[in-house]
Design a protein around this motif. Sequence first.
Motif, PDB file in Angstrom:
ATOM      1  N   ALA A  90       9.341  -9.532  -3.928  1.00 20.66           N
ATOM      2  CA  ALA A  90       9.199  -8.459  -2.933  1.00 20.66           C
ATOM      3  C   ALA A  90      10.276  -7.400  -3.132  1.00 20.66           C
ATOM      4  CB  ALA A  90       9.265  -9.040  -1.521  1.00 20.66           C
ATOM      5  N   LEU A  91      11.508  -7.814  -3.368  1.00 22.41           N
ATOM      6  CA  LEU A  91      12.598  -6.857  -3.580  1.00 22.41           C
ATOM      7  C   LEU A  91      12.389  -6.052  -4.862  1.00 22.41           C
ATOM      8  CD1 LEU A  91      15.640  -9.038  -2.455  1.00 22.41           C
ATOM      9  CD2 LEU A  91      14.548  -7.159  -1.207  1.00 22.41           C
ATOM     10  N   ARG A  92      11.889  -6.700  -5.915  1.00 23.98           N
ATOM     11  CA  ARG A  92      11.585  -5.975  -7.160  1.00 23.98           C
ATOM     12  C   ARG A  92      10.534  -4.901  -6.924  1.00 23.98           C
ATOM     13  NH1 ARG A  92      11.871 -10.928  -9.539  1.00 23.98           N
ATOM     14  NH2 ARG A  92       9.612 -11.188  -9.491  1.00 23.98           N
ATOM     15  N   GLU A  93       9.485  -5.247  -6.188  1.00 24.42           N
ATOM     16  CA  GLU A  93       8.420  -4.282  -5.904  1.00 24.42           C
ATOM     17  C   GLU A  93       8.954  -3.106  -5.080  1.00 24.42           C
ATOM     18  OE1 GLU A  93       5.181  -4.063  -6.952  1.00 24.42           O
ATOM     19  OE2 GLU A  93       5.819  -5.649  -8.301  1.00 24.42           O
ATOM     20  N   LEU A  94       9.768  -3.388  -4.099  1.00 29.76           N
ATOM     21  CA  LEU A  94      10.346  -2.305  -3.295  1.00 29.76           C
ATOM     22  C   LEU A  94      11.199  -1.377  -4.159  1.00 29.76           C
ATOM     23  CD1 LEU A  94      11.337  -4.210  -0.043  1.00 29.76           C
ATOM     24  CD2 LEU A  94       9.598  -2.427  -0.273  1.00 29.76           C
ATOM     25  N   ARG A  95      12.016  -1.962  -5.030  1.00 24.85           N
ATOM     26  CA  ARG A  95      12.855  -1.139  -5.922  1.00 24.85           C
ATOM     27  C   ARG A  95      11.996  -0.293  -6.856  1.00 24.85           C
ATOM     28  NH1 ARG A  95      15.542  -5.972  -6.993  1.00 24.85           N
ATOM     29  NH2 ARG A  95      17.140  -6.313  -5.452  1.00 24.85           N
ATOM     30  N   ALA A  96      10.911  -0.849  -7.339  1.00 26.53           N
ATOM     31  CA  ALA A  96      10.044  -0.124  -8.263  1.00 26.53           C
ATOM     32  C   ALA A  96       9.249   0.979  -7.571  1.00 26.53           C
ATOM     33  CB  ALA A  96       9.080  -1.097  -8.943  1.00 26.53           C
ATOM     34  N   THR A 154       0.833  -1.191   0.000  1.00 28.44           N
ATOM     35  CA  THR A 154       0.000   0.000   0.000  1.00 28.44           C
ATOM     36  C   THR A 154       0.870   1.244   0.000  1.00 28.44           C
ATOM     37  OG1 THR A 154      -1.695  -1.161   1.255  1.00 28.44           O
ATOM     38  CG2 THR A 154      -1.794   1.233   1.270  1.00 28.44           C
ATOM     39  N   ARG A 155       0.521   2.181  -0.859  1.00 28.37           N
ATOM     40  CA  ARG A 155       1.227   3.461  -0.936  1.00 28.37           C
ATOM     41  C   ARG A 155       0.479   4.470  -0.072  1.00 28.37           C
ATOM     42  NH1 ARG A 155       2.174   7.000  -6.386  1.00 28.37           N
ATOM     43  NH2 ARG A 155       3.005   8.821  -5.336  1.00 28.37           N
ATOM     44  N   VAL A 156       1.193   5.126   0.825  1.00 25.92           N
ATOM     45  CA  VAL A 156       0.610   6.122   1.714  1.00 25.92           C
ATOM     46  C   VAL A 156       1.262   7.463   1.408  1.00 25.92           C
ATOM     47  CG1 VAL A 156       0.269   6.810   4.111  1.00 25.92           C
ATOM     48  CG2 VAL A 156       0.239   4.380   3.493  1.00 25.92           C
ATOM     49  N   ARG A 157       0.451   8.477   1.081  1.00 29.87           N
ATOM     50  CA  ARG A 157       0.980   9.803   0.781  1.00 29.87           C
ATOM     51  C   ARG A 157       1.432  10.483   2.073  1.00 29.87           C
ATOM     52  NH1 ARG A 157       0.453  11.372  -4.392  1.00 29.87           N
ATOM     53  NH2 ARG A 157      -1.072  10.249  -5.624  1.00 29.87           N
ATOM     54  N   CYS A 158       2.556  11.167   1.997  1.00 28.79           N
ATOM     55  CA  CYS A 158       3.114  11.883   3.136  1.00 28.79           C
ATOM     56  C   CYS A 158       3.065  13.380   2.849  1.00 28.79           C
ATOM     57  CB  CYS A 158       4.562  11.465   3.377  1.00 28.79           C
ATOM     58  SG  CYS A 158       4.757   9.728   3.743  1.00 28.79           S
ATOM     59  N   THR A 159       2.932  14.171   3.890  1.00 25.51           N
ATOM     60  CA  THR A 159       2.969  15.614   3.720  1.00 25.51           C
ATOM     61  C   THR A 159       4.347  16.115   4.133  1.00 25.51           C
ATOM     62  OG1 THR A 159       2.114  15.972   5.942  1.00 25.51           O
ATOM     63  CG2 THR A 159       0.501  15.856   4.160  1.00 25.51           C
ATOM     64  N   GLY A 160       4.665  17.349   3.760  1.00 33.18           N
ATOM     65  CA  GLY A 160       5.965  17.907   4.116  1.00 33.18           C
ATOM     66  C   GLY A 160       7.043  17.414   3.180  1.00 33.18           C
ATOM     67  N   PRO A 192      11.176   4.878  -5.364  1.00 32.10           N
ATOM     68  CA  PRO A 192      11.383   6.213  -5.918  1.00 32.10           C
ATOM     69  C   PRO A 192      10.095   7.011  -6.067  1.00 32.10           C
ATOM     70  CG  PRO A 192      12.509   4.564  -7.258  1.00 32.10           C
ATOM     71  CD  PRO A 192      11.630   3.835  -6.279  1.00 32.10           C
ATOM     72  N   LYS A 193       8.951   6.339  -6.106  1.00 33.77           N
ATOM     73  CA  LYS A 193       7.671   7.001  -6.323  1.00 33.77           C
ATOM     74  C   LYS A 193       6.914   7.221  -5.018  1.00 33.77           C
ATOM     75  CE  LYS A 193       7.386   4.198 -10.431  1.00 33.77           C
ATOM     76  NZ  LYS A 193       6.726   3.051 -11.011  1.00 33.77           N
ATOM     77  N   ALA A 194       7.500   6.853  -3.884  1.00 30.75           N
ATOM     78  CA  ALA A 194       6.766   6.851  -2.614  1.00 30.75           C
ATOM     79  C   ALA A 194       6.394   8.240  -2.119  1.00 30.75           C
ATOM     80  CB  ALA A 194       7.577   6.116  -1.560  1.00 30.75           C
ATOM     81  N   VAL A 195       7.129   9.250  -2.485  1.00 35.96           N
ATOM     82  CA  VAL A 195       6.815  10.617  -2.035  1.00 35.96           C
ATOM     83  C   VAL A 195       6.116  11.337  -3.172  1.00 35.96           C
ATOM     84  CG1 VAL A 195       7.765  12.785  -1.231  1.00 35.96           C
ATOM     85  CG2 VAL A 195       8.782  10.628  -0.478  1.00 35.96           C
ATOM     86  N   ALA A 196       4.920  11.820  -2.894  1.00 38.71           N
ATOM     87  CA  ALA A 196       4.139  12.497  -3.940  1.00 38.71           C
ATOM     88  C   ALA A 196       4.282  14.002  -3.836  1.00 38.71           C
ATOM     89  CB  ALA A 196       2.680  12.114  -3.822  1.00 38.71           C
TER      90      ALA A 196
END
Length: 46
Positions: free
Chosen positions: A33-39, A4-10, A42-46
């Motif tokens: 699992a490692l492939r998914e983490l690598r993918a 699950t991707r959770v948007r962060c503020t700041g 980089p996109k985790a911070v919106a």
Amino acid sequence: MHITRVRCTGNPHRKLLTCTRRGARERPAVAAALRELRALAPKAVA
């Protein structure tokens, strides 16, 4: 597997480390699992 991707503020930042037993990265579930983490990392911070 569900990630699950959770948007962060700041301006958050982090360091993501993984640790596996020797040879475990060859196991299909661990490799996936490692492939998914690598993918997604980089996109985790919106």
